[in-house]
Scaffold this motif. Structure first.
Motif, mmCIF file in Angstrom:
data_model
loop_
_atom_site.group_PDB
_atom_site.id
_atom_site.type_symbol
_atom_site.label_atom_id
_atom_site.label_comp_id
_atom_site.label_asym_id
_atom_site.label_seq_id
_atom_site.Cartn_x
_atom_site.Cartn_y
_atom_site.Cartn_z
ATOM 1 N N VAL A 1 0.849 -1.190 0.000
ATOM 2 C CA VAL A 1 0.000 0.000 0.000
ATOM 3 C C VAL A 1 0.885 1.240 0.000
ATOM 4 N N SER A 2 0.295 2.334 -0.465
ATOM 5 C CA SER A 2 0.976 3.631 -0.464
ATOM 6 C C SER A 2 -0.094 4.710 -0.337
ATOM 7 N N SER A 3 0.338 5.958 -0.382
ATOM 8 C CA SER A 3 -0.609 7.058 -0.249
ATOM 9 C C SER A 3 -1.594 7.111 -1.411
ATOM 10 N N GLY A 4 -1.262 6.479 -2.523
ATOM 11 C CA GLY A 4 -2.160 6.482 -3.671
ATOM 12 C C GLY A 4 -3.046 5.242 -3.749
ATOM 13 N N THR A 5 -2.975 4.366 -2.743
ATOM 14 C CA THR A 5 -3.763 3.140 -2.788
ATOM 15 C C THR A 5 -5.261 3.413 -2.671
ATOM 16 N N GLY A 6 -5.611 4.385 -1.876
ATOM 17 C CA GLY A 6 -7.026 4.683 -1.687
ATOM 18 C C GLY A 6 -7.543 4.156 -0.361
ATOM 19 N N MET A 7 -8.856 3.921 -0.283
ATOM 20 C CA MET A 7 -9.506 3.548 0.966
ATOM 21 C C MET A 7 -9.255 2.075 1.285
ATOM 22 N N LEU A 8 -8.798 1.842 2.519
ATOM 23 C CA LEU A 8 -8.586 0.487 3.006
ATOM 24 C C LEU A 8 -9.672 0.059 3.984
ATOM 25 N N PHE A 9 -10.208 0.996 4.748
ATOM 26 C CA PHE A 9 -11.295 0.730 5.685
ATOM 27 C C PHE A 9 -12.340 1.836 5.539
ATOM 28 N N ARG A 10 -13.575 1.466 5.855
ATOM 29 C CA ARG A 10 -14.666 2.455 5.876
ATOM 30 C C ARG A 10 -15.338 2.365 7.235
ATOM 31 N N MET A 11 -15.493 3.524 7.892
ATOM 32 C CA MET A 11 -16.007 3.558 9.251
ATOM 33 C C MET A 11 -17.200 4.503 9.349
ATOM 34 N N ALA A 12 -18.047 4.239 10.359
ATOM 35 C CA ALA A 12 -19.144 5.146 10.713
ATOM 36 C C ALA A 12 -18.771 5.819 12.022
ATOM 37 N N ALA A 13 -18.591 7.124 11.982
ATOM 38 C CA ALA A 13 -18.188 7.860 13.181
ATOM 39 C C ALA A 13 -19.243 7.709 14.264
ATOM 40 N N GLY A 14 -18.834 7.207 15.421
ATOM 41 C CA GLY A 14 -19.750 7.025 16.534
ATOM 42 C C GLY A 14 -20.802 5.958 16.314
ATOM 43 N N GLY A 15 -20.747 5.250 15.181
ATOM 44 C CA GLY A 15 -21.758 4.250 14.869
ATOM 45 C C GLY A 15 -23.103 4.833 14.495
ATOM 46 N N GLN A 16 -23.172 6.140 14.275
ATOM 47 C CA GLN A 16 -24.446 6.785 13.960
ATOM 48 C C GLN A 16 -24.864 6.470 12.529
ATOM 49 N N MET A 17 -26.174 6.184 12.372
ATOM 50 C CA MET A 17 -26.735 5.857 11.068
ATOM 51 C C MET A 17 -27.770 6.910 10.658
ATOM 52 N N GLU A 18 -28.184 6.844 9.427
ATOM 53 C CA GLU A 18 -29.215 7.751 8.937
ATOM 54 C C GLU A 18 -29.921 7.120 7.742
ATOM 55 N N LEU A 19 -31.110 7.641 7.469
ATOM 56 C CA LEU A 19 -31.846 7.292 6.259
ATOM 57 C C LEU A 19 -31.869 8.527 5.369
ATOM 58 N N ARG A 20 -31.391 8.362 4.158
ATOM 59 C CA ARG A 20 -31.437 9.459 3.189
ATOM 60 C C ARG A 20 -32.701 9.283 2.360
ATOM 61 N N ALA A 21 -33.773 9.908 2.855
ATOM 62 C CA ALA A 21 -35.102 9.731 2.277
ATOM 63 C C ALA A 21 -35.317 10.710 1.136
ATOM 64 N N SER A 22 -35.762 10.182 -0.002
ATOM 65 C CA SER A 22 -36.071 11.019 -1.163
ATOM 66 C C SER A 22 -37.533 11.458 -1.079
ATOM 67 N N LEU A 23 -37.755 12.778 -1.145
ATOM 68 C CA LEU A 23 -39.093 13.339 -1.013
ATOM 69 C C LEU A 23 -39.408 14.212 -2.216
ATOM 70 N N ALA A 24 -40.686 14.221 -2.583
ATOM 71 C CA ALA A 24 -41.132 15.098 -3.654
ATOM 72 C C ALA A 24 -40.995 16.547 -3.218
ATOM 73 N N GLU A 25 -40.903 17.411 -4.210
ATOM 74 C CA GLU A 25 -40.709 18.831 -3.930
ATOM 75 C C GLU A 25 -41.828 19.390 -3.056
ATOM 76 N N SER A 26 -43.055 18.947 -3.287
ATOM 77 C CA SER A 26 -44.181 19.440 -2.499
ATOM 78 C C SER A 26 -44.128 18.935 -1.066
ATOM 79 N N ASP A 27 -43.592 17.727 -0.842
ATOM 80 C CA ASP A 27 -43.524 17.173 0.509
ATOM 81 C C ASP A 27 -42.466 17.862 1.357
ATOM 82 N N LEU A 28 -41.475 18.460 0.721
ATOM 83 C CA LEU A 28 -40.428 19.144 1.475
ATOM 84 C C LEU A 28 -40.907 20.464 2.056
ATOM 85 N N VAL A 29 -42.011 20.993 1.511
ATOM 86 C CA VAL A 29 -42.528 22.271 1.996
ATOM 87 C C VAL A 29 -43.021 22.093 3.433
#
Length: 391
Positions: A220-248
């Protein structure tokens, strides 16, 4: 008929009815009187009764259940779907020079602390370099010791006149230069040790390891890229897609219930960010719902959400009161004369509590709850108030 003869004065003869004929005439008179009374009674029954004696028409009208809905405060609920993800995702890669990975110390799903080593990199060459620099520090410190001793002897001899002040100044400068070389050697050694410390791949913050893409023997080197992926604090979320009218009207802090696909459980969450922009192609925005960690919440999974936010005041009716035809939605109301009238309405939010009427009703009308399909506008009915739930 039998007659009897009799004499009167003057010698005339008078014929009189017989005694047996008189009862028969009396019976005929009685029968005729009875028939006449019966005929008069029938005539009065059919033609002689006053309108007040007629049966009331309202007793024959169909009874319908009505309710006065009033106006209630209704929480606005929006349904959405989206993807589960880490609220703050941290990609972890090589921070130093790199090299060959010797050990991987964590697995996906494992909790780690800030600064904890995730994988080690071979440092045999760097260790030798650091040892050489440490030796240079020792040599520089020996030079300082020697220069300091010569300076001390020169100070004792200068008072006796054996050494000039110029020689004393040169020895002082030699001592100072030796001290400076020690500092340079120490700084170089510290830099080497810091570089060696950066060879190890460490967690930038406490959290949950999501993925691992590092294996022992991997270069590995600085150009290898991502070796691990972490969730800070273990916090999760749902990225919910909403219609433009529902966001109002949707604001951070709105309550949400999230259900992952295939899971019978729902998880409570809260909207912490509402997208400030709308995708010009899909005409949708994203509401990010914060969730506490749970093994059932897997980043990348699909989930549905019910978001509650933005209350409104409107009449609320059960679904049975709403009728629909080719002209749209409508309800039947009973006016003051007890007749049915059609009222076109616009439907708002539909929930388990009922159907909110956005427009068309003020809430003071008597609305037919059911059997509207069997009524016609203008039909007279007998309204019956619906029983309250408390009863």
């Amino acid at each position: 008929m039998n007659y009897e003869s009799g004499r009167i004065e003057g010698g005339e003869t008078l014929l009189l009815p017989s005694v047996d004929e008189r009862p028969r005439r009396r019976r005929r008179l009685i029968v005729g009187a009875v028939v006449l009374v019966a005929a008069l009674a029938l005539a009065w029954f059919f033609f002689g009764r006053t309108p007040e004696a007629a049966p009331k028409v309202t007793e024959q009208l169909p009874a319908v259940t009505v309710v006065v809905p009033g106006r209630q405060t209704i929480d606005r609920t929006v349904s959405a779907t989206g993807t589960l993800a880490a609220r703050r995702e941290m990609p972890v890669g090589v921070a130093g020079e790199g090299g060959m990975i010797t050990r991987v110390l964590v697995e996906p799903g494992q909790w780690v602390q800030a600064g904890q080593v995730l994988a080690t990199v071979d440092r045999s060459v760097q260790t030798q370099t650091a040892a050489g620099l440490a030796a240079q520090v020792s040599v520089a410190q020996s030079d300082v010791t020697l220069a300091q001793a010569e300076l001390d002897r020169a100070r004792t001899l200068v008072d006796r006149g054996f050494i000039s002040k110029a020689d004393l100044q040169r020895r002082t400068a030699t001592r100072d230069a030796a001290v400076a070389r020690v500092k340079v050697a120490q700084a170089t050694l510290s830099e080497a040790r810091a570089r060696n410390g950066r060879l190890d791949i460490r967690a930038p913050a406490a959290g949950l390891v999501l993925t691992r893409q590092a294996e022992p023997g991997q270069i590995v080197s600085s150009g290898t890229g991502m070796l691990f992926r972490m969730a800070a604090g273990g916090q999760m979320e749902l990225r919910a897609s909403l219609a433009e009218s529902d966001l109002v009207g949707l604001r951070p802090g709105a309550r949400a219930s999230v259900t992952p696909v295939g899971s019978p459980r729902s998880f409570a969450g809260e909207v912490w960010q509402v997208s400030p922009i709308i995708d010009p192609q899909t005409r949708q925005g994203v509401a990010r719902v914060a969730l506490k960690y749970d093994p059932a919440l897997r980043p990348g999974g699909f989930a549905s959400a019910s978001i509650t936010g933005g209350a409104s005041v409107a009449p609320l009716l059960p679904e049975t009161a709403i009728q629909t035809d080719d002209k749209g939605n409508y309800v039947y109301v009973v006016d003051g004369a007890g007749k049915v009238a059609r009222r076109d309405v616009k439907i708002g939010q539909v929930s388990n509590a009922g159907v909110a009427v956005a427009s068309g009703l003020t809430g003071t009308e008597r609305v037919v709850l059911s059997a509207g399909a069997f009524l016609n506008p203008g039909q007279a009915v007998r309204p019956v108030a619906a029983a309250s739930k408390a009863s």
